[in-house]
Design an enzyme around this catalytic site. Structure first.
Site, PDB file in Angstrom:
ATOM      1  N   GLU A   1     -86.831 -71.602-123.037  1.00  0.00           N
ATOM      2  CA  GLU A   1     -88.117 -71.211-122.478  1.00  0.00           C
ATOM      3  C   GLU A   1     -88.570 -72.335-121.572  1.00  0.00           C
ATOM      4  OE1 GLU A   1     -90.317 -68.997-126.021  1.00  0.00           O
ATOM      5  OE2 GLU A   1     -91.655 -70.254-124.851  1.00  0.00           O
TER       6      GLU A   1
ATOM      7  N   ASP B   1    -103.003 -72.985-124.366  1.00  0.00           N
ATOM      8  CA  ASP B   1    -102.226 -74.118-124.831  1.00  0.00           C
ATOM      9  C   ASP B   1    -103.075 -75.234-125.410  1.00  0.00           C
ATOM     10  OD1 ASP B   1     -99.392 -73.584-124.319  1.00  0.00           O
ATOM     11  OD2 ASP B   1    -100.050 -73.330-122.237  1.00  0.00           O
TER      12      ASP B   1
ATOM     13  N   TYR C   1     -92.204 -61.843-129.176  1.00  0.00           N
ATOM     14  CA  TYR C   1     -92.594 -63.201-129.562  1.00  0.00           C
ATOM     15  C   TYR C   1     -93.817 -63.061-130.458  1.00  0.00           C
ATOM     16  CZ  TYR C   1     -93.783 -68.215-128.735  1.00  0.00           C
ATOM     17  OH  TYR C   1     -94.073 -69.549-128.856  1.00  0.00           O
TER      18      TYR C   1
END
Lengths: 263, 406
Positions: free
Chosen positions: A49, A60, A175
């Site tokens: 990734e 994030d 995911y």
């Protein structure tokens, strides 16, 4: 069939879990991150990734935020990230590469141009954090037409009512974000993750890979044990942030990969 | 206007779009929350008891309706158009921000959320949120850029007095956009009990529409008050734009009156040129995606977001509400920019001629009034939104005027 599909088929036939590693393109500089990237497959990484730096990474935590800032300060751009992938592909034509980032740099380049460049560079899939199913017309559908996988995140807030919508246009793998929160947060317990993976797998044949909060080989083993594999990002990025030599970063990755492959 | 097909007031569509702009560009974790908010807001919107509570508090807590004031000496001085000020700076907490906060907090209560988060730049939205949270006994956390915390100490202290926790944001460059990123990160982490009270007409759908609806009280009052004062609609309405909430609130009720000219004034900082030392997203930016919506953004060639620059911390945002982006493209509203220097001149003129110390944000709108009013006939009626008072800005202004406050 993309490289991602081929890889998961092969893992499945060997009864092996997948180990996915995240690094930020251009962190701390292009050459170093390319060296790390090139070493990932032999360290046991099944899928790479590659983070695309963005000024406003709203999903994030501090570790990835700072990695993005280092990359941007070093002059990294989407164009340079594509170049990195082209150089990687000169030596490795098998390891799947997923670009992970936010929509604006892609939108800014132009979706059609980006998809053409990405395909030619040898990218296999995309994870774009700020494109939920409600915005599928933007990039997801065009990406599928261009032959790329569009990997979607499922989260603890994705309830049964919503799950089919999330899975509908997902390809490659799913995911599963194991916690509500940002990258680099506290780890989820495998006892919480297992039923969620089962819930998702009851609605799709795609592999389910679990990420967020996995920092050690044991945690990788534990989480991979209840899914089709796991992702580690912030822990690897922290090693790079600490200024460790490439060989040492790759040793760390190797340990994690062995953890995930142990089960 | 009965012709709904040609109405400018029907947006957004069911995807939360105003033409190309708006939308729901958020991570999957937030998507269910945003859909729930939309559902609850749609329900509240048609619930009379919701609006009864709003009206009561607008009247008795905020002090609405705010006056529509004929600025006689200013009009005379400029020698042209007849200038009115919509006095939203007289609201409780000193700005228009509380109009919206009240709506969102009442909604949060109805949704059973007891923890409120907000982002703030100059601190006005933070103070308004802390105020209403204190009134309702809700926990309040305000994200504020570390740089803004330093230069807006009085508002930081106000928020603390009101019981809010102020979190200095050091991520990114520690500015308003970073404060919004950290608020979104908080929301994504605390999904069950937390309500995100956004301060402007930006963010993912339904925020731009919802905040506009709450702020539209400004324009609705102006229509009525202007009817009383002049027996007709204004010829021109003008407001300053950072994210664009006070402007959207003034403009929206006039969108379908083709004879009303609509002008939004962006912060031109040191000048709108390729040095990019400004916050004029519409005049100096291009479409992109940030903070949940597509809109005009200040960005570089790689799609990285640039920092805005303005003397006014309340206009210091590299984006703009998506409805403004659409109104610009379809040509229903005009967007201009005013420099720091011009805003400072307007600030002083308002003090000297009208005895009103304006915030630096509406000083931008006033500066544009000063540009156009002299050329307009005496029967041309302008209404500008005096959306905030300038007490918070006297330190910044003193510094620019070379006055030592010690």
């Amino acid at each position: 069939m993309t490289r991602i599909d081929t890889k998961f088929e092969s893992l499945r036939s060997q009864g092996r879990k997948a180990f996915v590693a995240y690094i930020m393109a251009g962190d701390p500089d292009l050459e170093t991150s390319l060296q790390v990237m090139k070493g990932l497959p032999s360290a046991g990484v099944d899928v790479i990734e590659l983070g695309v730096p963005f000024t406003d990474p709203m999903a994030d935590g501090p570790t990835i935020q700072l990695a993005g800032q280092r990359a941007l300060e070093g002059g990294q751009t989407l164009e340079k990230t594509l170049q990195m992938v082209r150089r990687f592909r000169e030596e490795d034509v098998d390891t799947p590469i997923v670009l992970m980032g936010y929509y604006n740099p892609i939108y800014n380049r132009g979706v059609e141009t980006f998809l053409k460049d990405a395909t030619e560079a040898g990218i296999d899939g995309l994870i774009v954090v700020d494109l939920p199913p409600e915005e599928d017309d933007e990039l997801c559908i065009p990406a599928h037409k261009a032959g790329l996988n569009f990997i979607r995140l499922a989260t603890p807030t994705t309830d049964d009512k919503r799950l089919p919508k999330v899975l509908e246009n997902t390809s490659g793998f799913v995911y599963y974000v194991s916690i509500t929160g940002i990258t680099g947060s506290a780890a989820a317990q495998s006892t919480d993750v297992a039923p969620e993976v089962t819930r998702i797998k009851s609605q799709t044949d795609l592999p389910v890979i679990v990420g967020f909060g996995i920092r050690t080989p044991d945690a990788a083993a534990e989480i991979a044990g209840v899914a089709d594999g796991c992702v580690v990002g912030s822990a690897i990025v922290s090693e790079i942030a600490a200024g460790k030599p490439v060989a040492q970063v790759l040793d760390f990755v190797k340990g994690l990969a062995e953890g995930a492959h142990r089960v | 206007m009965d012709d709904l097909v040609n109405s400018f007031m029907t947006g957004p569509d069911d995807k939360g779009r105003f033409g190309l702009y708006g939308g729901r560009f958020v991570s999957e974790t937030l998507m269910p929350l945003i859909l729930e908010l939309e559902e609850q807001y749609e329900h509240a919107k048609t619930d009379q008891s919701f609006w009864d509570e709003m009206d009561f508090l607008w009247k008795h807590y905020v002090g609405r309706p705010s006056p529509l004031y004929h600025a006689e000496r200013l009009s005379e001085h400029l020698g042209g158009a007849k200038i009115y000020m919509k006095r939203d700076e007289l609201n409780h907490t000193g700005a228009h921000k509380i109009n919206n906060v009240l709506g969102q907090i009442i909604l949060a209560k109805r949704m059973g959320k007891d923890r409120i988060i907000a982002e703030t730049g100059a601190g006005q939205h933070g103070v308004a949120t802390a105020t209403v949270c204190a009134k309702f006994g809700l926990k309040c956390v305000v994200y504020m850029g570390a740089h803004d915390v330093e230069r807006q100490q009085p508002n930081v202290f106000r928020m603390k007095l009101l019981g809010a926790e102020v979190v200095p944001v050091t991520s990114g460059r520690g500015t308003l956009k970073d404060a919004m990123n950290d608020a979104l990160r908080d929301w994504v982490t605390n999904v069950r009990d937390t309500f995100y009270c956004i301060g402007t007409v930006a963010g993912p759908h339904p925020y731009p529409a919802m905040v506009r609806d709450f702020q539209s009280i400004i324009g609705k009052e102006v229509r009525e008050q202007m009817h009383e004062a002049e027996g007709r609609l204004p010829d021109t309405v003008i407001a300053a734009i950072g994210g664009g909430s006070n402007a959207m609130g003034l403009f929206h009720p006039f969108l379908d009156d083709p004879d009303v000219r609509i002008i939004g004034v962006e912060a031109g900082g040191k000048g709108v040129d390729d040095k990019m030392e400004h916050c004029a997203s519409l005049t100096g930016g291009r479409p992109g995606v940030l903070h949940g919506n597509r809109t005009y953004l200040l960005q570089d060639d790689d799609g990285q977001i640039l920092e805005g620059f303005s003397i006014s911390a309340g206009l210091d945002y590299p984006g703009i509400g998506p409805e403004h982006a659409w109104l610009k493209d379809v040509g229903r509203a005009e967007y201009v920019s005013i420099t720091d220097k011009e805003a400072l001149e307007a600030f002083q003129l308002s003090c000297a001629l009208e005895g009103i110390i304006p915030a630096l944000e509406p000083s931008h709108a006033l500066a544009h009034v000063m540009k156009i009013a002299p050329e307009l006939p005496k029967d041309h009626v302008i209404c500008m939104n005096m959306c905030g008072r300038g007490d918070k800005d006297i330190y910044a202004v003193a510094k620019h005027l070379g006055f030592d406050m010690g």
